[in-house]
Design a protein around this motif. Structure first.
Motif, short mmCIF file in Angstrom:
data_model
loop_
_atom_site.label_atom_id
_atom_site.label_comp_id
_atom_site.label_asym_id
_atom_site.label_seq_id
_atom_site.Cartn_x
_atom_site.Cartn_y
_atom_site.Cartn_z
N PHE A 198 18.56 -1.17 26.94
CA PHE A 198 19.93 -1.37 27.41
C PHE A 198 20.04 -1.15 28.92
O PHE A 198 20.76 -1.88 29.62
N ILE A 199 19.32 -0.16 29.45
CA ILE A 199 19.36 0.09 30.90
C ILE A 199 18.82 -1.12 31.65
O ILE A 199 19.41 -1.59 32.64
N LEU A 200 17.69 -1.66 31.20
CA LEU A 200 17.10 -2.83 31.86
C LEU A 200 18.01 -4.05 31.74
O LEU A 200 18.18 -4.81 32.71
N LEU A 201 18.60 -4.24 30.57
CA LEU A 201 19.47 -5.39 30.36
C LEU A 201 20.68 -5.34 31.29
O LEU A 201 21.03 -6.33 31.94
N VAL A 202 21.31 -4.17 31.36
CA VAL A 202 22.48 -4.02 32.24
C VAL A 202 22.06 -4.18 33.70
O VAL A 202 22.76 -4.83 34.49
N ALA A 203 20.92 -3.59 34.08
CA ALA A 203 20.48 -3.67 35.48
C ALA A 203 20.22 -5.11 35.90
O ALA A 203 20.64 -5.53 36.99
N ALA A 275 27.14 -3.71 18.77
CA ALA A 275 26.05 -3.58 19.75
C ALA A 275 25.20 -4.85 19.78
O ALA A 275 24.81 -5.32 20.86
N ASP A 276 24.92 -5.40 18.62
CA ASP A 276 24.14 -6.62 18.55
C ASP A 276 24.85 -7.77 19.27
O ASP A 276 24.22 -8.54 20.00
N THR A 277 26.16 -7.88 19.08
CA THR A 277 26.93 -8.94 19.71
C THR A 277 26.99 -8.75 21.22
O THR A 277 26.87 -9.71 21.99
N VAL A 278 27.19 -7.50 21.65
CA VAL A 278 27.23 -7.21 23.09
C VAL A 278 25.91 -7.58 23.74
O VAL A 278 25.88 -8.16 24.84
N VAL A 279 24.79 -7.27 23.08
CA VAL A 279 23.49 -7.63 23.63
C VAL A 279 23.36 -9.14 23.76
O VAL A 279 22.86 -9.65 24.78
N ALA A 280 23.80 -9.87 22.75
CA ALA A 280 23.72 -11.34 22.81
C ALA A 280 24.53 -11.87 23.99
O ALA A 280 24.06 -12.75 24.74
N LEU A 281 25.74 -11.34 24.17
CA LEU A 281 26.58 -11.80 25.29
C LEU A 281 25.97 -11.41 26.63
O LEU A 281 25.97 -12.20 27.58
N LEU A 282 25.45 -10.17 26.71
CA LEU A 282 24.80 -9.75 27.95
C LEU A 282 23.57 -10.59 28.25
O LEU A 282 23.25 -10.84 29.41
N PHE A 332 10.42 -4.64 24.60
CA PHE A 332 11.05 -3.52 23.87
C PHE A 332 11.86 -4.04 22.69
O PHE A 332 11.78 -3.51 21.58
N ALA A 333 12.67 -5.07 22.93
CA ALA A 333 13.51 -5.62 21.86
C ALA A 333 12.66 -6.22 20.76
O ALA A 333 12.95 -6.03 19.56
N ALA A 334 11.61 -6.92 21.12
CA ALA A 334 10.73 -7.53 20.12
C ALA A 334 10.04 -6.46 19.28
O ALA A 334 9.90 -6.60 18.06
#
Length: 472
Positions: A198-203, A275-282, A332-334
């Motif tokens: 999540f930190i890497l995705l947001v960054a 959380a899953d949906t937020v990740v997809a949108l991000l 990480f996600a995989a």
């Protein structure tokens, strides 16, 4: 703590937050980071995204809760959990077929998922190497042509030993954590890799917001244009919502089997789906600003992550570093998803045959390695082998695509349909009421969705999978 051959105390999540992180990790994977942006780009942006969110709420979340409550009540591997719910409901134990289908689907998906995980490892190596040749300040792949960058993936596909080797490495890492057990292995992946992810995705998303075409991306992803909401777009959004949450593979039944009685399943399921949906949108907000700013096409489909995006990193400052961090994040996600996929059949072998966890995990991983090697070689030395060529929907497809198609088009939808019917119509109402954590009108609405809307929508996914040209 694994079950021994004589039986032992069953392992559980150490806390509610550990379960949530592990479950989110199970759901969040390449489907969010690879498939969602590709599908959104290929299906017109905003109309697809908004309908996708509606499908998550009305289809995905009810099935997610249904799977979790089966597991929590059964406190066993997926098939045994279904049998326990069926026994308490005075129903046939043969309903365990829904979990059996899920276990088979999880094993087959693991087999080719680790092949894609190997691609991610390869690109991590490529960007590490590029840092030494291109430096850290300028763009990635200095002095290389766009054609050379886009050729990285085809060149990998053509290299059979490399494909098999990367698949093996990714599978062995997955095996290591699953063999260590729930609290001693799977939780470690969840507790450390998910926050890092999540930190890497947001960054990277913030980086894209300042250095990319963020305003255009917002317009593209969230501007609703009714004329673009066609039948094929709605079906694509429905399918993405279903696959994004990893439904129909008995994963949430298995993970639910490690949940204590003190956890409210409705609340945790809502957090997982959100959380899953937020990740997809991000993921869309992360990828599209970079791609659009580089003047590349967002509708590049599956090649968006592995071909279009590396080319985009060439056009941006610190491109090699950002590219490396991006693919580490994808890795990480995989891994969190592959761990969940391996855990499903491993837990079944432990419960069914009373074999210790490390050996059970090795047995499953060995089988997945064989299928995975065939899937990896289907891009090169076995490219002319079409095992199901006699079936129209699989005509001309190699082994990798056959595994993908069998699970996505058949096993997963069928398993989810049976889950909806079982929970909505067969399982004892008092048992369901006790487990789901809902009450009043919200419980009645959930029951309506599980009984009626979910089966209809899932049948739609199944029919489109079998007859892809039916709706144009």
């Amino acid at each position: 703590m694994a079950l021994s051959q004589s039986g032992a105390t069953r392992d559980h999540w150490s806390s509610r937050s550990a379960f949530i992180l592990a479950a989110v990790g199970s759901a969040v994977g390449l489907g969010n980071l690879w498939r969602f942006p590709a599908e959104a780009g290929a299906n017109g942006g905003g109309a697809f995204v908004l309908f996708y969110i509606a499908c998550v709420l009305l289809i995905g979340l009810p099935i997610l809760l249904s799977e979790t409550l089966i597991g929590r009540h059964g406190q066993s591997a997926a098939p045994e959990s279904v049998r326990r719910v069926a026994s308490a409901s005075r129903a046939s134990p043969r309903w365990d077929i829904l979990a059996g289908i899920g276990v088979l689907a999880a094993f087959m998906i693991l087999s080719f998922y680790c092949v894609v995980g190997g691609w991610v490892l390869y690109y991590i190596g490529v960007f590490i190497g590029d840092i030494f040749t291109s430096g850290v300040v300028g763009g990635a792949f200095a002095n290389q042509s766009p054609e050379a960058i886009e050729a990285l993936l085809p060149n990998l596909f053509a290299n059979g030993p490399m494909m098999v080797g990367m698949n093996f490495v990714f599978l062995v890492v997955t095996l290591y954590f699953v063999a260590r057990g729930v609290s001693g292995g799977i939780e470690i992946v969840a507790n450390y890799m998910m926050p890092a992810f999540f930190i890497l995705l947001v960054a990277i998303t913030v980086y894209g917001a300042f250095g990319g075409a963020f305003g255009q991306t917002l317009d593209y992803l969230f501007t609703f244009e009714p004329e673009k909401l066609t039948g094929p777009v709605m079906l694509a959004a429905l399918g993405q919502a279903f696959f994004s949450l990893s439904l129909g593979v008995a994963g949430m039944i298995t993970y639910g089997g490690y949940v204590g009685r003190n956890v409210n399943l409705a609340g945790t399921s809502a957090i997982i789906a959100s959380a899953d949906t937020v990740v997809a949108l991000l993921a869309g907000l992360c990828l599209f600003p970079i791609v659009i700013a580089a003047g590349l096409a967002v509708g590049a489909g599956p090649g968006l992550m592995f071909q279009t995006l590396p080319h985009a990193f060439q056009e941006m400052p610190f491109g090699s570093v950002v590219g490396l961090l991006f693919f580490v994040m994808v890795g990480f996600a995989a891994l969190t998803s592959s761990v969940a996929l391996l855990e499903v059949p491993t837990a079944w072998i432990i419960d069914r045959f009373r074999i210790v966890r490390p050996l059970s995990a090795i047995i499953v991983a060995a089988g997945a390695m064989v299928l995975g090697a065939l899937a990896a070689l289907s891009f090169n030395v076995l490219s002319d082998w079409h095992p199901l060529n006699f079936i129209p929907v699989f005509e001309g497809q190699g082994f990798f695509d056959v595994l993908d198609g069998l699970t996505a088009k058949f096993l997963m939808p069928i398993g989810a349909i049976l889950t909806a019917i079982f929970v909505g119509w067969i399982a004892d109402r008092k048992l369901i009421d006790m487990e789901n954590g809902l009450g009043g009108a919200l419980h009645l609405f959930w029951l309506f969705l599980v009984r009626f809307l979910c089966p209809i929508a899932l049948v739609g996914i199944l029919v489109v999978g079998i007859f892809p040209d039916l709706f144009g």
